[in-house]
Design a protein around this motif. Sequence first.
Motif, PDB file in Angstrom:
ATOM      1  N   LYS A 114       1.161   5.097  -0.146  1.00 40.73           N
ATOM      2  CA  LYS A 114       1.628   3.851   0.227  1.00 40.73           C
ATOM      3  C   LYS A 114       2.025   3.872   1.904  1.00 40.73           C
ATOM      4  O   LYS A 114       2.737   4.660   2.180  1.00 40.73           O
ATOM      5  CB  LYS A 114       2.877   3.281  -0.569  1.00 40.73           C
ATOM      6  CG  LYS A 114       2.379   2.950  -1.801  1.00 40.73           C
ATOM      7  CD  LYS A 114       3.690   2.600  -2.625  1.00 40.73           C
ATOM      8  CE  LYS A 114       3.165   1.994  -4.167  1.00 40.73           C
ATOM      9  NZ  LYS A 114       4.444   1.566  -4.960  1.00 40.73           N
TER      10      LYS A 114
ATOM     11  N   ARG B 258      -5.928  -7.073   0.333  1.00 45.07           N
ATOM     12  CA  ARG B 258      -5.947  -6.008  -0.436  1.00 45.07           C
ATOM     13  C   ARG B 258      -5.053  -4.957   0.067  1.00 45.07           C
ATOM     14  O   ARG B 258      -4.289  -4.233  -0.593  1.00 45.07           O
ATOM     15  CB  ARG B 258      -7.510  -5.473  -0.201  1.00 45.07           C
ATOM     16  CG  ARG B 258      -7.716  -4.049  -0.908  1.00 45.07           C
ATOM     17  CD  ARG B 258      -9.317  -3.645  -1.023  1.00 45.07           C
ATOM     18  NE  ARG B 258      -9.609  -3.603   0.525  1.00 45.07           N
ATOM     19  CZ  ARG B 258     -10.263  -4.317   1.137  1.00 45.07           C
ATOM     20  NH1 ARG B 258     -10.960  -5.430   0.749  1.00 45.07           N
ATOM     21  NH2 ARG B 258     -10.785  -3.861   2.448  1.00 45.07           N
TER      22      ARG B 258
ATOM     23  N   ARG C  57      -1.678  -5.693  -1.294  1.00 42.81           N
ATOM     24  CA  ARG C  57      -1.531  -5.360  -2.402  1.00 42.81           C
ATOM     25  C   ARG C  57      -1.505  -3.830  -2.796  1.00 42.81           C
ATOM     26  O   ARG C  57      -0.634  -3.268  -3.403  1.00 42.81           O
ATOM     27  CB  ARG C  57      -2.584  -5.802  -3.381  1.00 42.81           C
ATOM     28  CG  ARG C  57      -2.844  -5.499  -4.795  1.00 42.81           C
ATOM     29  CD  ARG C  57      -3.906  -6.286  -5.490  1.00 42.81           C
ATOM     30  NE  ARG C  57      -5.060  -5.859  -5.037  1.00 42.81           N
ATOM     31  CZ  ARG C  57      -5.732  -6.423  -4.421  1.00 42.81           C
ATOM     32  NH1 ARG C  57      -5.693  -7.460  -3.890  1.00 42.81           N
ATOM     33  NH2 ARG C  57      -7.117  -5.996  -3.964  1.00 42.81           N
ATOM     34  N   GLN C  58      -2.004  -2.966  -1.879  1.00 48.33           N
ATOM     35  CA  GLN C  58      -2.175  -1.567  -2.015  1.00 48.33           C
ATOM     36  C   GLN C  58      -0.903  -0.907  -1.426  1.00 48.33           C
ATOM     37  O   GLN C  58      -0.653   0.306  -1.664  1.00 48.33           O
ATOM     38  CB  GLN C  58      -3.259  -1.094  -1.358  1.00 48.33           C
ATOM     39  CG  GLN C  58      -4.672  -1.509  -2.251  1.00 48.33           C
ATOM     40  CD  GLN C  58      -5.826  -0.979  -1.428  1.00 48.33           C
ATOM     41  OE1 GLN C  58      -6.057  -0.579  -0.328  1.00 48.33           O
ATOM     42  NE2 GLN C  58      -6.908  -0.905  -2.157  1.00 48.33           N
ATOM     43  N   ASN C  59      -0.200  -1.680  -0.671  1.00 52.98           N
ATOM     44  CA  ASN C  59       0.887  -1.045   0.018  1.00 52.98           C
ATOM     45  C   ASN C  59       2.236  -1.907   0.074  1.00 52.98           C
ATOM     46  O   ASN C  59       2.663  -2.440   1.214  1.00 52.98           O
ATOM     47  CB  ASN C  59       0.301  -0.773   1.845  1.00 52.98           C
ATOM     48  CG  ASN C  59      -0.660   0.076   1.904  1.00 52.98           C
ATOM     49  OD1 ASN C  59      -0.363   1.318   1.874  1.00 52.98           O
ATOM     50  ND2 ASN C  59      -1.767  -0.420   2.021  1.00 52.98           N
TER      51      ASN C  59
END
Length: 451
Positions: free
Chosen positions: A46, A71, A74-76
């Motif tokens: 992250k 995206r 959401r990923q971080n």
Amino acid sequence: MINTSAFQGKAASYFTLGCKLNFSETSTFAKMLEEMGVRIAAKGEKADICLINTCSVTEVADRKCRQAIRRLVRQNPGAFVVVTGCYAQLEPKSISEIEGVSLVLGSNEKANLIDFLNEKWSGVGDSAFSIGDSIYKVEKTKDIKSFAPSCSRGNRTRYWLKVQDGCNYYCTYCTIPLARGNSRNPSISSLVEQARGAASEGGKEIVLTGVNIGDFGRTTGESFLDLVRALDEIEEIQRYRISSLEPDLISDELIEYCARSRAFMPHFHIPLQSGSDEVLKLMHRHYDTALFREKILRIKNLMPDAFIGVDVMVGCRGETPECFEETYRLLEELPVTQLHVFPYSERPGTAALKIPYVVSDKDKRERSQRLLELSDRKTEAFYSLYINKEMDVLFEKACRGRAMHGFTDNYVRVELPASLASDDYDNKIVSVRLGKFNHDKSALVVEKINE
């Protein structure tokens, strides 16, 4: 004052959409942060900061930007998410309302990225950062005057040198002047210094980038030819490429100089957009097909081996079937090498929306396909001229066990099989004998390395 300790050990994730200029700028941002102690986030890690550099050349580009932002958020989770680039300049408020976005920076403000991060991580400056609300700092287009220098290679071999920004042409289909402001540039002396810096880092090739680089000199009273001559004197740089030049800004003197230049390669990228004079007028382009034809033929006369790439827009308002056929015939006749084909996209606020004739999506797809097939035939024919020829190729590093790739001086893509590949060839200009096409005809395969 920048608190460098606040940057130490943090991880960053970068995502770029759009043109080579954007990639160059993102690479420069990454280099600046690396010098402050920020590393690139490892796969699956992250990030503390996410930087998204956006494009807005088409409606599809806008959609891809929004998808990329969501995206990365959401990923971080919890990352400080910064959005910049053309889409950020044009739609700052809507981007700032995307959940998870921390800061939106326009074309004038992106040069101050380090200052904004210092405020965030040092707990000083704008209090909006401390309460987690998304904010945007975007000047109006008429107030965009700053020039953010950029000379970096990222994870590639070639360096990208930003020599100009903005555009004064205001073509009827285009929002780039609204996103990047009017044409402006730094001095030749500052660009020579940056190029020398690239050479000191081992750079062998530099690509000159910008929005309308042939317009170089508008803010300094210099000329693009002056710049080319000055850069050519840096002997450590063995190759230069010019990313794109408007037809009306390619002087005969420039063509003649490149033909005898030490380091400027026989490689041009020239936007046509339409091969119909009627459509060019509707687009408010600054040339006609006769001038375009003249420039192409002059280049090939002085540099028979020159690779010439061409931008073509299909399906713009006003492009009747007859107008498209004019475009097709012109490109079929001329000795161009490759076509960059893209369908017209309606852009809010552009004058093209006043043109009544609208091309259907079906016709756009069919016209694009015809031009792409023409492009494939022309590129294959051009590459075929160099089968069994000895050429110098600048190779780029590849993953171990995989083929290496590189380009000849005239931009023929070359593949070096894994069996012959070596780290010793990374960022080296190597003399090779070219064989036949690879499996997908995207490159010529090296038959032999000349000792």
